[in-house]
Write an enzyme that holds these catalytic residues in place. Structure first.
Site, PDB file in Angstrom:
ATOM      1  CB  SER A  15      40.999  47.023  40.477  1.00 31.75           C
ATOM      2  OG  SER A  15      39.655  46.609  40.582  1.00 31.75           O
ATOM      3  CG  HIS A  42      39.430  45.230  37.355  1.00 32.97           C
ATOM      4  ND1 HIS A  42      39.855  44.712  38.549  1.00 32.97           N
ATOM      5  CD2 HIS A  42      40.068  44.517  36.393  1.00 32.97           C
ATOM      6  CE1 HIS A  42      40.710  43.723  38.322  1.00 32.97           C
ATOM      7  NE2 HIS A  42      40.864  43.597  37.018  1.00 32.97           N
ATOM      8  CG  ASP A 135      43.320  40.769  37.439  1.00 36.24           C
ATOM      9  OD1 ASP A 135      44.097  39.907  36.984  1.00 36.24           O
ATOM     10  OD2 ASP A 135      42.640  41.518  36.709  1.00 36.24           O
TER      11      ASP A 135
END
Length: 191
Positions: A15, A42, A135
């Site tokens: 991310s 992401h 996540d």
């Protein structure tokens, strides 16, 4: 060395700070790397990511944005497209989903890791890199529960340590490594 034997697939999640980390990691993969590589980064959902084009220039393997029902080929890197979950449907095909975001993320690292663990079990290596959310924590747990291996980027080195820290607290890891150490191990992969 905490390798699946044989290494049948590699999943990577990243991310915040992930573009630079992936540039380094994908750049380290030799052209002879045989396992398919599935990646969730992401990215903003409202515009094309351009990530496969950007990172493809650093990688000796073909780098693609995944399509629904796309065949899985050895030695190829597949990125989740913006605003779609990427799932490993079988050893032969990928799937895209517009199911609800997981932890505010679509694509979700957890969704990719969990689906890959169900297909590849002991033959899967999961790598979780820098990020600012949690996540990946459930996904790492699923990979390890299925008998696969999980490497997590050393939080001290990560541009955003929250994601590695969350996964370590929730699921542990088979190895906690600096990015350079991961790259060296991937170069010597048994794949």
């Amino acid at each position: 060395m905490a390798w699946p034997s044989p290494l049948e697939a590699l999943v990577i999640g990243a991310s915040a700070g992930g573009v630079a980390a992936l540039q380094t990691m994908l750049g380290s993969l030799p052209g002879s790397f045989q396992a398919p590589v599935f990646v969730v980064l992401h990215v903003p959902k409202d515009r094309p990511s351009g990530i496969p084009e950007l990172l493809g220039g650093y990688c000796a393997l073909p780098v693609l944005e995944a399509d629904d029902k796309q065949p899985v080929r050895p030695g190829h890197v597949y990125f989740a497209p913006p605003d779609y979950h990427l799932l490993v449907e079988s050893r032969d095909a990928l799937a895209l989903s517009m199911d609800e975001p997981v932890l505010f993320s679509r694509p979700s690292i957890d969704v990719l890791f969990e689906s890959a663990a169900a297909v590849y079990d002991r033959g899967l290596l999961a790598i979780l890199l820098t990020g600012a959310s949690s996540d990946g924590s459930e996904g790492v747990a699923a990979v390890r529960a299925a008998g696969g291996k999980a490497w997590i980027q050393c939080p001290v080195e990560a541009a955003a340590p929250a994601m590695p820290n969350a996964a370590l607290a929730h699921a542990g890891a088979d190895a906690v490594l600096r990015l350079g150490e991961m790259c060296e191990r991937l170069k010597g992969s048994p794949a």
